[in-house]
Design a protein around this motif. Structure first.
Motif, PDB file in Angstrom:
ATOM      1  N   ASN A 198       0.815  -1.206   0.000  1.00  0.00           N
ATOM      2  CA  ASN A 198       0.000   0.000   0.000  1.00  0.00           C
ATOM      3  C   ASN A 198       0.854   1.264   0.000  1.00  0.00           C
ATOM      4  OD1 ASN A 198      -2.570   1.472   0.270  1.00  0.00           O
ATOM      5  ND2 ASN A 198      -1.807   1.965   2.325  1.00  0.00           N
ATOM      6  N   THR A 199       1.848   1.340   0.905  1.00  0.00           N
ATOM      7  CA  THR A 199       2.673   2.552   0.949  1.00  0.00           C
ATOM      8  C   THR A 199       3.521   2.696  -0.307  1.00  0.00           C
ATOM      9  OG1 THR A 199       4.309   1.332   2.282  1.00  0.00           O
ATOM     10  CG2 THR A 199       2.740   2.739   3.464  1.00  0.00           C
ATOM     11  N   ARG A 200       3.932   1.572  -0.882  1.00  0.00           N
ATOM     12  CA  ARG A 200       4.677   1.648  -2.139  1.00  0.00           C
ATOM     13  C   ARG A 200       3.832   2.267  -3.235  1.00  0.00           C
ATOM     14  NH1 ARG A 200       4.481  -1.228  -6.460  1.00  0.00           N
ATOM     15  NH2 ARG A 200       3.289  -2.913  -5.491  1.00  0.00           N
ATOM     16  N   ARG A 201       2.565   1.844  -3.327  1.00  0.00           N
ATOM     17  CA  ARG A 201       1.669   2.395  -4.344  1.00  0.00           C
ATOM     18  C   ARG A 201       1.366   3.866  -4.094  1.00  0.00           C
ATOM     19  NH1 ARG A 201      -0.799  -2.813  -3.990  1.00  0.00           N
ATOM     20  NH2 ARG A 201      -2.256  -2.004  -2.430  1.00  0.00           N
ATOM     21  N   LEU A 202       1.211   4.238  -2.825  1.00  0.00           N
ATOM     22  CA  LEU A 202       0.939   5.643  -2.505  1.00  0.00           C
ATOM     23  C   LEU A 202       2.064   6.547  -2.986  1.00  0.00           C
ATOM     24  CD1 LEU A 202      -0.576   5.430   1.107  1.00  0.00           C
ATOM     25  CD2 LEU A 202      -1.765   6.087  -0.997  1.00  0.00           C
ATOM     26  N   VAL A 203       3.290   6.132  -2.732  1.00  0.00           N
ATOM     27  CA  VAL A 203       4.433   6.936  -3.174  1.00  0.00           C
ATOM     28  C   VAL A 203       4.498   6.973  -4.700  1.00  0.00           C
ATOM     29  CG1 VAL A 203       6.948   7.110  -3.174  1.00  0.00           C
ATOM     30  CG2 VAL A 203       5.729   6.557  -1.058  1.00  0.00           C
ATOM     31  N   GLU A 204       4.180   5.844  -5.322  1.00  0.00           N
ATOM     32  CA  GLU A 204       4.181   5.816  -6.784  1.00  0.00           C
ATOM     33  C   GLU A 204       3.175   6.809  -7.354  1.00  0.00           C
ATOM     34  OE1 GLU A 204       3.619   2.614 -10.456  1.00  0.00           O
ATOM     35  OE2 GLU A 204       3.560   1.934  -8.375  1.00  0.00           O
ATOM     36  N   LEU A 205       2.013   6.901  -6.745  1.00  0.00           N
ATOM     37  CA  LEU A 205       1.000   7.854  -7.198  1.00  0.00           C
ATOM     38  C   LEU A 205       1.435   9.288  -6.939  1.00  0.00           C
ATOM     39  CD1 LEU A 205      -2.248   6.048  -5.975  1.00  0.00           C
ATOM     40  CD2 LEU A 205      -1.502   6.365  -8.343  1.00  0.00           C
ATOM     41  N   MET A 206       2.010   9.538  -5.777  1.00  0.00           N
ATOM     42  CA  MET A 206       2.431  10.894  -5.422  1.00  0.00           C
ATOM     43  C   MET A 206       3.536  11.401  -6.330  1.00  0.00           C
ATOM     44  SD  MET A 206       2.461  11.161  -1.273  1.00  0.00           S
ATOM     45  CE  MET A 206       3.267   9.596  -0.939  1.00  0.00           C
ATOM     46  N   HIS A 207       4.427  10.518  -6.724  1.00  0.00           N
ATOM     47  CA  HIS A 207       5.627  10.933  -7.464  1.00  0.00           C
ATOM     48  C   HIS A 207       5.679  10.348  -8.870  1.00  0.00           C
ATOM     49  CE1 HIS A 207       7.835  13.202  -4.430  1.00  0.00           C
ATOM     50  NE2 HIS A 207       7.335  12.368  -3.554  1.00  0.00           N
ATOM     51  N   ARG A 208       4.517  10.138  -9.452  1.00  0.00           N
ATOM     52  CA  ARG A 208       4.473   9.540 -10.785  1.00  0.00           C
ATOM     53  C   ARG A 208       5.292  10.353 -11.792  1.00  0.00           C
ATOM     54  NH1 ARG A 208       1.598   5.760 -13.189  1.00  0.00           N
ATOM     55  NH2 ARG A 208       0.240   5.511 -11.383  1.00  0.00           N
ATOM     56  N   ARG A 209       5.178  11.676 -11.734  1.00  0.00           N
ATOM     57  CA  ARG A 209       5.903  12.525 -12.687  1.00  0.00           C
ATOM     58  C   ARG A 209       7.413  12.377 -12.519  1.00  0.00           C
ATOM     59  NH1 ARG A 209       4.840  17.836 -11.209  1.00  0.00           N
ATOM     60  NH2 ARG A 209       5.799  18.570 -13.147  1.00  0.00           N
ATOM     61  N   ASP A 210       7.877  12.351 -11.277  1.00  0.00           N
ATOM     62  CA  ASP A 210       9.311  12.190 -11.028  1.00  0.00           C
ATOM     63  C   ASP A 210       9.802  10.825 -11.495  1.00  0.00           C
ATOM     64  OD1 ASP A 210       9.530  14.701  -9.772  1.00  0.00           O
ATOM     65  OD2 ASP A 210       8.909  13.854  -7.850  1.00  0.00           O
ATOM     66  N   ILE A 211       8.994   9.804 -11.219  1.00  0.00           N
ATOM     67  CA  ILE A 211       9.379   8.438 -11.582  1.00  0.00           C
ATOM     68  C   ILE A 211       9.514   8.308 -13.096  1.00  0.00           C
ATOM     69  CG2 ILE A 211       8.555   6.049 -11.614  1.00  0.00           C
ATOM     70  CD1 ILE A 211       7.284   6.723  -8.814  1.00  0.00           C
ATOM     71  N   ILE A 212       8.580   8.912 -13.817  1.00  0.00           N
ATOM     72  CA  ILE A 212       8.626   8.852 -15.274  1.00  0.00           C
ATOM     73  C   ILE A 212       9.784   9.694 -15.814  1.00  0.00           C
ATOM     74  CG2 ILE A 212       7.395   9.505 -17.386  1.00  0.00           C
ATOM     75  CD1 ILE A 212       4.787   8.782 -15.909  1.00  0.00           C
ATOM     76  N   GLN A 213       9.916  10.909 -15.311  1.00  0.00           N
ATOM     77  CA  GLN A 213      10.943  11.822 -15.804  1.00  0.00           C
ATOM     78  C   GLN A 213      12.359  11.281 -15.594  1.00  0.00           C
ATOM     79  OE1 GLN A 213      10.562  14.860 -17.390  1.00  0.00           O
ATOM     80  NE2 GLN A 213      12.779  15.103 -17.572  1.00  0.00           N
ATOM     81  N   PHE A 214      12.590  10.727 -14.405  1.00  0.00           N
ATOM     82  CA  PHE A 214      13.953  10.326 -14.050  1.00  0.00           C
ATOM     83  C   PHE A 214      14.188   8.817 -14.128  1.00  0.00           C
ATOM     84  CE2 PHE A 214      13.089  14.260 -11.521  1.00  0.00           C
ATOM     85  CZ  PHE A 214      13.837  15.107 -12.331  1.00  0.00           C
ATOM     86  N   GLY A 215      13.151   8.072 -14.503  1.00  0.00           N
ATOM     87  CA  GLY A 215      13.311   6.647 -14.757  1.00  0.00           C
ATOM     88  C   GLY A 215      13.558   5.799 -13.527  1.00  0.00           C
TER      89      GLY A 215
END
Length: 199
Positions: free
Chosen positions: A177-194
């Protein structure tokens, strides 16, 4: 940090090694416990640095407040894996006793005050820095900055280290659950920086 001597600006995202970099590039900067930086006044361009109300100000703020130097100076920042980043912030706040709850509680509270690393580095939706290094390759990133500034490479000290880590790897803090929450919060960063969970 703004250094007139080196004609550079560090956009300091929390827990990415910015304090260590600042210490090496400009030892005259003193950082208060509330995150403020005390240096010389901006009035004289010959001074070493300028006063920053908060060492974690955004590119937008700096461009608005210091337009006469923002476009002329070398601007850089470091980013960090968002899942690791939040663990580092949690451990730091626990260490300095500004938070005493569980990690899942911290993530829930963090959601209310979330910000994207990209938000810190953009002006009007466009990246406003000349170089983005990675905390995961901190020394290599700093070596590149030194090359761009025309100064000798130097080893970075490790400042603001939290000696009381609960687990050896950031992934151990997370539930699905917490992993998914962070993924949702930082989706733009995750995509931008890989970034990926577990790296």
């Amino acid at each position: 940090m703004i250094s007139h001597n080196l004609r550079c600006i560090l956009i300091h995202i929390p827990k990415t090694g910015g304090s260590s970099i600042t210490r090496v590039l400009d030892p005259t900067v003193q950082v208060g416990g509330d995150g403020r930086q005390f240096g010389y006044d901006e009035g004289s361009m010959a001074q070493t640095n300028v006063y920053l109300e908060d060492k974690h100000v955004s590119a937008t703020y700096l461009k608005q407040k210091y337009p006469h130097i923002f476009d002329k100076y070398f601007k850089f920042a470091l980013v960090r894996n968002p899942w690791s980043h939040i663990v580092a912030q949690y451990e730091w706040h626990t260490f300095i006793k500004t938070f005493t709850g569980r990690f899942d509680q911290y993530v829930s509270i963090y959601r209310l005050y979330q910000y994207s690393m990209l938000d810190q580095l953009t002006v009007n939706g466009h990246l406003a820095v000349d170089y983005i290094g990675r905390f995961e390759q901190l020394q290599e990133s700093f070596d590149y900055v030194c090359e761009q500034l025309g100064i000798s490479k130097q080893m970075l000290p490790h400042l603001n280290l939290n000696p009381k880590k609960k687990y050896s790897h950031y992934t151990d803090y997370y539930t699905d659950n917490t992993r998914r929450l962070v993924e949702l919060m930082h989706r733009r960063d995750i995509i931008q920086f890989g970034y990926k969970f577990g790296e």
